[in-house]
Design an enzyme around this catalytic site. Structure first.
Site, short mmCIF file in Angstrom:
data_model
loop_
_atom_site.label_atom_id
_atom_site.label_comp_id
_atom_site.label_asym_id
_atom_site.label_seq_id
_atom_site.Cartn_x
_atom_site.Cartn_y
_atom_site.Cartn_z
N ARG B 136 0.80 -1.23 0.00
CA ARG B 136 0.00 0.00 0.00
C ARG B 136 0.82 1.27 0.00
O ARG B 136 0.31 2.35 0.27
CB ARG B 136 -1.00 -0.02 1.16
CG ARG B 136 -1.94 -1.19 1.02
CD ARG B 136 -3.11 -1.23 1.94
NE ARG B 136 -3.71 -2.54 1.75
CZ ARG B 136 -3.31 -3.64 2.39
NH1 ARG B 136 -2.37 -3.56 3.32
NH2 ARG B 136 -3.85 -4.80 2.12
N GLY B 197 -3.35 -12.57 9.25
CA GLY B 197 -4.45 -13.04 10.09
C GLY B 197 -5.02 -14.38 9.65
O GLY B 197 -5.61 -15.10 10.44
N GLU B 198 -4.81 -14.74 8.39
CA GLU B 198 -5.31 -16.02 7.89
C GLU B 198 -4.29 -17.13 8.13
O GLU B 198 -4.47 -18.26 7.69
CB GLU B 198 -5.64 -15.91 6.39
CG GLU B 198 -7.00 -15.28 6.11
CD GLU B 198 -7.15 -13.90 6.73
OE1 GLU B 198 -6.33 -13.01 6.40
OE2 GLU B 198 -8.06 -13.71 7.55
N ASN B 282 -9.00 -9.39 12.10
CA ASN B 282 -9.81 -10.50 12.59
C ASN B 282 -9.02 -11.40 13.54
O ASN B 282 -7.82 -11.58 13.38
CB ASN B 282 -10.32 -11.34 11.41
CG ASN B 282 -9.19 -12.00 10.64
OD1 ASN B 282 -8.45 -11.36 9.92
ND2 ASN B 282 -9.04 -13.31 10.79
N ASP B 324 -15.24 -12.39 9.87
CA ASP B 324 -14.01 -11.81 9.30
C ASP B 324 -14.15 -10.31 9.03
O ASP B 324 -13.69 -9.82 8.00
CB ASP B 324 -13.58 -12.54 8.01
CG ASP B 324 -12.22 -12.04 7.51
OD1 ASP B 324 -11.34 -11.79 8.37
OD2 ASP B 324 -12.03 -11.90 6.30
N ASP B 326 -12.50 -7.52 9.78
CA ASP B 326 -11.30 -6.82 10.27
C ASP B 326 -11.57 -5.35 10.58
O ASP B 326 -12.27 -4.69 9.82
CB ASP B 326 -10.18 -6.83 9.22
CG ASP B 326 -9.65 -8.21 8.94
OD1 ASP B 326 -10.47 -9.10 8.71
OD2 ASP B 326 -8.43 -8.39 8.95
N TRP B 558 -7.87 -8.66 -3.17
CA TRP B 558 -8.99 -9.55 -2.85
C TRP B 558 -10.08 -9.44 -3.91
O TRP B 558 -10.71 -10.42 -4.30
CB TRP B 558 -9.55 -9.19 -1.46
CG TRP B 558 -10.39 -10.28 -0.86
CD1 TRP B 558 -10.79 -11.44 -1.46
CD2 TRP B 558 -10.91 -10.32 0.47
NE1 TRP B 558 -11.51 -12.20 -0.59
CE2 TRP B 558 -11.61 -11.54 0.61
CE3 TRP B 558 -10.85 -9.46 1.56
CZ2 TRP B 558 -12.26 -11.89 1.79
CZ3 TRP B 558 -11.49 -9.82 2.74
CH2 TRP B 558 -12.19 -11.02 2.85
#
Lengths: 162, 600
Positions: B136, B197-198, B282, B324, B326, B558
């Protein structure tokens, strides 16, 4: 026909490394072609393994290969790949991963050989993707599915460790 | 020198303290001043308040339809391009997703490449990035460009030469910990969060000393108080001290250690309060049944002291997440009148579909309203308790493992994801790029293996019942919590917005359009189709008397996973929706920056 997945990794790794049992691999391919790994009744009820494969695919694999195996901006559509890949090739790629990284492309599939969330359900995932690839199962969640048989629950517990 | 008189020793110590303080103030002053110059774009979200607003008005609502492409630049990378370029003086800094190439372009020489930096990274990091290999953006401070690489390395580059000054490794990519977020430079420190987080990665924010990359402070999202930099007596939640072990008490056993709460979104800073703001992601896994408790402090807005990292206040938006949602989206800091009182506000559009307004000094919750009317998992948020009032039908916890909870809105990607909103002090409105997507969600048992996905749920996503579009671009009044206008878009709006004093608001679309709309009415004034879908943020700057608009194209992220092939089949039973096209029918891959300006 189900083996313990850890033993099967050893088998496939052996195949990849030495190629000594090519004849046996071909036999397996032939067997896979004869027998569809999924079963769908006339009213559209999918068997438990195929449904289980749908769930596991859309938990782990879809983050790259897209929902329902349709691909993403950076990973191939498995509904297409499964038209080319044999069961053994599919198994080998999932266990060992695959890499294509150069100036134009940054593609990398990780090795899932040690991930119980994949390996305990590898046949299920294969069945689901084969059904998708053959057009036997559509997009989204299969509307009807067979109940989870006790032996599947048992195998799951044994494989996932409790 | 052993005979130094005590007095001169005292003088030395004071002198040391002054010069230390002086250096700190200088770095601080530089960016504080730079961020106020509308001709430059010195940090990813435009300014410390993350308003993404520019005072530039040469391009305005009356002439924006004359906009033309001034120049373009290819990053040579195909995957998803989030973030946007920085402009400092006559230099522009452009970044790319993995391999995280950075280009320094000289605007005084028609964008000539002054330097290019391409780190060597282990390709094994690629597949442990959950949602494409996005980055980003870079940050600027003290003559350096800071790059937060995919493999968690933070690199300081000499802004003039691109030479590496120092680098540190922030986390362990072999366990699925990665870097996607833009750093934030505050005073003499550079702050970064983490992603993963996953993969069961525990969230944290680390402040590195800008000078040499040594750690100044690090605060985790969960765990013991001292590791979170939480003071049980002084850190508050909705005005009350959080008490001892506020996080540990809300997890079963050691689950917090693989509990997520990663910090991959944006950070803001209030120089007067000296507080840094960000949100946590999450809790891991996505199967709520497997992790009982509120899972604090995942899904939380943190306000931390910029010097020490100590948390002043926290607010958990979605305790015990089941979807989920976040909490990492940007925190926009504005001063506004509310009920006749001038207040320092923090406005946050959460993944969970609620737009929150808080007092950013105290953490008091003032407004929490749905910014997409289809949001259904909770009826409302109780302003006193801060708790969402959940609807049992959509509770994946209540329905349990192996049960498919249907028709939950929003979907896991939230009513809005990381794509940052903009705020115009001229209109007093927030401009929010949103997703308009619902889902089915079935949690099931999952095992943890370090470095392997730790998800445990299967999801199907689709547009809300009766709708055929997947996104809206909205104008929001944060003092009342109301939508002023809403522009439907065929796909999620995954691009950061820009508001300007020219009464024009800009955003990009997944098909690749850069759009300009009237800040008052939302009327479309201009659009241009760039080479690829836009998930980057629109920035503006002025050079040699001309105002420019710059945006990165390069579909992916995503959005590129879910929508490349469409969320559903055209023939699927969507009732009134009818044919519903895949994103791949509109655009293809390719990282390009497009820069617009008005003709002579």
């Amino acid at each position: 026909m189900r083996f313990d997945w850890r033993r099967r990794i050893a088998l496939v790794t052996g195949l990849t490394l030495c190629g000594v049992v090519a004849a046996q691999a071909q036999e397996n391919v032939a067997a896979a072609e004869e027998e569809k790994p999924y079963h769908i009744t006339d009213d559209g009820t999918v068997d438990w393994p195929t449904f289980s494969g749908f769930r596991r695919y859309n938990s782990v694999c879809h983050t790259c290969h897209g929902p329902d195996g349709v691909g993403s901006t950076f990973a191939p559509a498995l509904t297409e790949s499964l038209k080319r890949l044999s069961y053994e090739q599919f198994f080998e790629i999932v266990v060992n991963g695959k890499q294509e990284v150069n100036t134009a492309v940054q593609k990398k599939m990780p090795a899932f050989g040690l991930d119980p969330n994949v390996m305990c359900y590898l046949d299920d995932i294969y069945a689901y993707l084969k059904a998708r690839s053959d057009g036997a199962v559509g997009r989204g969640r299969p509307e009807k599915h067979a109940d989870k048989p006790p032996e599947a629950a048992e195998a799951e517990n044994a494989c996932m460790g409790g | 020198m052993a005979r130094l008189k005590p007095a001169s020793g005292y003088v030395l110590a004071v002198a040391g303290a002054i010069s230390l303080w002086g250096a700190q103030a200088m770095a601080n002053d530089e960016l504080l001043k730079l961020q106020e110059d509308p001709k430059q774009w010195v940090m990813p979200l435009g300014d410390y308040s993350s308003t993404r607003y520019s005072e530039l008005a040469k391009i305005n609502r009356d002439n924006v339809d004359d906009l033309q492409v001034a120049w373009t630049f290819s990053t040579g990378v195909l995957r998803g391009h989030e973030g946007g370029p920085l402009v400092i003086g006559n230099m522009m800094y452009v970044h790319a997703p993995f391999p995280n190439t950075v280009f320094a372009l000289d605007l005084s020489k028609d964008g000539q490449i002054v330097w290019k930096y391409e780190p060597q990274q282990d390709p094994n990091v690629i597949p442990v990035m959950c949602c494409d290999t996005v980055n980003r953006g870079v940050a600027y401070g003290d003559g350096k460009i800071f790059l937060h690489q995919a493999d968690t390395k933070l690199v300081a580059l000499d802004a003039k030469t691109g030479k590496e000054v120092w680098s540190v490794t922030d986390g362990d990519a072999t366990k699925g910990e990665t870097g996607t977020s833009a750093p934030l430079v505050v005073k003499d420190k550079v702050l970064i969060g983490n992603s993963g987080g996953e993969f069961g990665v525990l969230g944290k924010v680390t402040a590195y000393n800008m000078k040499d990359g040594s750690i100044a402070w690090r605060g985790f999202s969960a765990g013991p108080d001292d590791q979170m930099l939480i003071d049980p007596e002084k850190t508050t939640a909705l005005g009350q001290p959080v008490g001892k072990d506020s996080s540990l008490k809300t997890w079963e056993g050691d689950q917090w250690k693989i509990g997520g709460g990663t910090t991959w979104g944006w950070m803001s800073y209030d120089p007067e309060l000296n507080l840094v703001y960000y949100g946590t992601g999450n809790p891991s896994t996505w199967n709520p049944v497997q992790r009982p408790g509120d899972n604090k402090w995942s899904m939380t807005i943190f306000a931390r002291d910029a010097d020490t990292g100590m948390a002043k206040w926290v607010y958990q938006m979605t305790p015990h997440d089941e979807w989920d949602y976040d909490g990492v989206n940007e925190m926009i800091l504005v001063d506004k009148e509310m009920n006749g009182q001038q207040r320092k506000l923090l406005v946050h559009f959460d993944r969970n579909g609620f737009g929150y307004t808080l007092d950013r000094d105290t953490g008091e919750l003032l407004v929490a309203e749905k910014y997409d009317p289809t949001v259904n998992w909770a009826t409302k948020v109780d302003i006193k308790t801060g708790l969402p009032e959940r609807v049992k039908e959509y509770s994946t916890e209540a329905n349990g493992e192996d049960v498919n909870s249907k028709g939950i809105c929003p979907a896991a990607l939230g009513s809005k994801d990381q794509q940052p909103a903009a705020y115009s002090p001229k209109t007093g409105l927030f401009y929010v790029p949103t997703n308009h997507v619902c889902m089915d969600y079935e949690p099931f048992k999952v095992a943890y293996t370090a470095g392997q996905p730790y998800v445990g749920a299967t999801l199907s996503m689709y547009p809300p019942e009766g709708d055929s579009h997947l996104g809206n671009f909205i104008a929001w009044d944060a003092t009342t919590g109301q939508i002023k206008w809403s522009l439907p878009e065929p796909f999620s709006v995954w691009s950061g917005a820009l508001a300007t004093a020219g009464d024009v608001v800009f955003y990009g679309t997944l098909e690749g359009y850069l759009k300009a709309v009237d800040a008052e009415t939302g009327k479309e004034l201009y659009k241009f189709k760039t080479p690829s879908g836009i998930i980057g943020n629109v920035n503006t700057y002025e050079y040699n008397g001309k105002q420019y608009i710059a945006v990165l194209s390069g579909v992916g992220g995503w959005a590129g996973i879910g929508m490349a092939a469409g969320l559903t089949e055209d023939t699927a039973g969507l009732g009134a929706v009818g044919a519903y096209k895949a994103l791949s029918s509109y655009t293809a891959l390719g990282g390009t920056m497009t820069v617009f300006t008005l003709p002579e």
